[in-house]
Design an enzyme around this catalytic site. Structure first.
Site, PDB file in Angstrom:
ATOM      1  N   LYS B  65     -58.823  46.215 -25.268  1.00 36.90           N
ATOM      2  CA  LYS B  65     -57.742  47.197 -25.140  1.00 36.90           C
ATOM      3  C   LYS B  65     -56.490  46.677 -24.435  1.00 36.90           C
ATOM      4  O   LYS B  65     -55.389  47.180 -24.658  1.00 36.90           O
ATOM      5  CB  LYS B  65     -58.268  48.437 -24.411  1.00 36.90           C
ATOM      6  CG  LYS B  65     -59.241  49.270 -25.253  1.00 36.90           C
ATOM      7  CD  LYS B  65     -58.516  50.043 -26.348  1.00 36.90           C
ATOM      8  CE  LYS B  65     -59.454  51.026 -27.045  1.00 36.90           C
ATOM      9  NZ  LYS B  65     -58.755  51.810 -28.081  1.00 36.90           N
ATOM     10  N   SER B 317     -66.392  44.386 -29.485  1.00 37.21           N
ATOM     11  CA  SER B 317     -65.152  44.942 -28.955  1.00 37.21           C
ATOM     12  C   SER B 317     -65.149  45.188 -27.453  1.00 37.21           C
ATOM     13  O   SER B 317     -64.089  45.187 -26.833  1.00 37.21           O
ATOM     14  CB  SER B 317     -64.816  46.236 -29.689  1.00 37.21           C
ATOM     15  OG  SER B 317     -65.889  47.145 -29.567  1.00 37.21           O
TER      16      SER B 317
END
Lengths: 338, 338
Positions: B65, B317
């Site tokens: 992120k 991720s």
């Protein structure tokens, strides 16, 4: 700790040439494992400190053990190879030998205690080894091994006490220093001493003045006692969460090597080891077995003194921890996530 | 799945140039995360298959992120920077924005639900952000955010629905392909679509014919429904263990990008996700959060068809999973250790 002014007890057992030769044999067989870093760890270690983790928990078989086992077995004669090898281990050495034997097309017989974790029995069999289980309480492992070596002509692949094993294990430190450059401090767990003595040999050849520190748990302090006594001291088989270093005495060859080249040995508590396992999980997302986390426990303890600006190499030796032990350790406290 | 013969809905929102520019901005800020491989996984995938895991769970802040958040905030005007930013997230985006803001010297306000895990609140505050907690049941997040943007002049940093966010996330795939070369299949989790659309843009530019597959859980199939309908479908907020993809509708820009460049979206079950978390822990010693394991679940499902000789990239991720959730998943079954 060694006394720096005492004369070397004997010449070194192995040299950097042995380790370079081992590295050539291992090329394409053992993984060249990644080196992991973490800003969090660097900041915790000291201003301007850099910590480089050699990720042997990502090695084939889940630990560094394939390095030494393969280096030993690759140097057997055709006749010895044809007869096969035997090893005893309830842990990582079993998987290292089984995997190396499969690579070399050698039949391997592994003696494992009947109460070894089923997952390790399955993994060892999965690599194609014949597993013989024995009752720790009622049968002598040495007796069974002797029968197999004498009657079947199998060659014993010891877990640490052989120059070829030591040279193989040292390739982990060789790769690390080749990748990141000279180091000021190198930390490894120490059980029998194969990994410590191999890595020590590399460091003394490539970064002369570095501190090399073997780390064991308080209950398993056979190395600390032996270095103090100046001879190999045998202790009762230790109870410690670090099951990879439950040895009761340093190996003959590793001890000679450490005496010749000079290394320190320091201890950590089992609680510090468990905290290090949690730290590695929470901050670095790595699953490392308790033995592999032993040097990290020392690093986090603050007992290494001022590490400002130092470059520190840490051998994460293995990752074979059963899910129940791992979850037990993780649940003792919930660490922060960052 | 997209219908290959339907015309693109619109021109792409971003191009590979936007992602290359983002990569320059991120240089020295985001980690260039390692690429992990595993013979076990390669063998499980298919004869001659190679799987490359982009380890974004080892990224700063524990997920990819920071890439998008930083790329967005680095392009704010001096005036906007001086006023500060606001974001809402109970998860990885909160930490990504807080960390990016600290790097840029921008004040960040993060709206987090009062019932968010304490560890994530602490981590977000630890990066220096002001955290405002709100009651999910009684307060409107959008209302609070509107007040903060209007009254305080804060700039909203959205979690996925902005071209700068998408371009930032795409740098993960750019690094992966730069490091390992062309890929035949690329798998990412898909929530709002920032990561999928960014990575898709890279893959279409560098490996024209590759399959790009976004993966979501069965309960969170807003993308599958939307691609079938040819427009953004809103579903009830899904209940799924993959908390990073609990979005109810694809983002406007990501959806347009996926329609323009063509990607598939497939689903896995929550049980498959948990098994993938266990697989990554047992075989690869990696702690990956459920959302991060979603594409691995698809890979292990066998539903990708024949992967013989294929080169497959998988975006892991993130790794921000609380110890209690992780231990719960690990204890459901004890996997083999290898």
């Amino acid at each position: 700790m060694t006394t720096p002014d005492s004369p070397p007890a004997a010449p070194p057992v192995i040299t950097i040439s042995d380790i370079r030769a081992a590295a050539e044999r291992l090329h394409g067989v053992a993984h060249r494992t990644p080196v992991l870093t973490s800003r969090t760890v660097d900041q915790a270690a000291g201003v301007g400190a850099h910590v480089f983790f050699k990720a042997e928990h990502l090695q084939r078989g889940g630990s560094f053990k394939i390095r030494g086992a393969y280096n030993r077995m690759a140097q057997l004669s055709d006749e010895e190879r044809a007869r096969g090898v035997v090893a005893f281990s309830s842990g990582n050495h079993a998987q290292g030998v089984a995997l190396a034997a499969r690579e070399l097309g050698i039949a391997a017989t592994i003696l494992m205690p009947a109460d070894a974790p089923k997952s390790k029995l399955r993994a060892t069999r999965g690599y194609g080894a014949e597993v013989i289980q024995y009752d720790r309480e009622r049968e002598s492992r040495d007796e069974i091994a002797r029968r197999l070596t004498e009657e079947r002509g199998l060659t014993l692949v010891p877990p640490y006490d052989h120059p070829h094993i030591m040279a193989g294990q040292g390739t982990a430190a060789l790769e690390l220093i080749e990748e990141v450059g000279p180091l000021d401090v190198v930390l490894t767990p120490v059980g029998g001493g194969g990994l410590l003595s191999g890595c020590l040999t590399v460091v003394r050849a490539l970064c002369l003045d570095a501190r090399v520190i073997g780390v064991e748990t308080e209950a398993a302090d056979d190395w600390v006692q032996s270095l103090q006594a100046g001879e190999r001291v045998r202790i009762p088989v230790p109870r410690t969460i670090a099951d990879g270093i439950r040895t009761d005495q340093p190996g003959v060859y590793p001890f000679a090597q450490v005496r010749a080249l000079g290394a320190e040995v320091l201890t950590v508590s089992d609680d510090e080891v468990k905290a290090a396992v949690r730290f590695l999980a929470a901050r670095m997302k790595q699953i490392v077995e308790p033995t592999g986390a032993v040097p990290v426990a020392l690093l986090l303890s603050g007992r290494l003194g001022d590490l400002t600006g130092k470059r520190i190499g840490v051998l994460l030796s293995g990752g074979n921890v059963d899910a129940d032990m791992l979850t037990g350790i993780l649940m003792e406290a919930e660490p922060d996530t960052e």
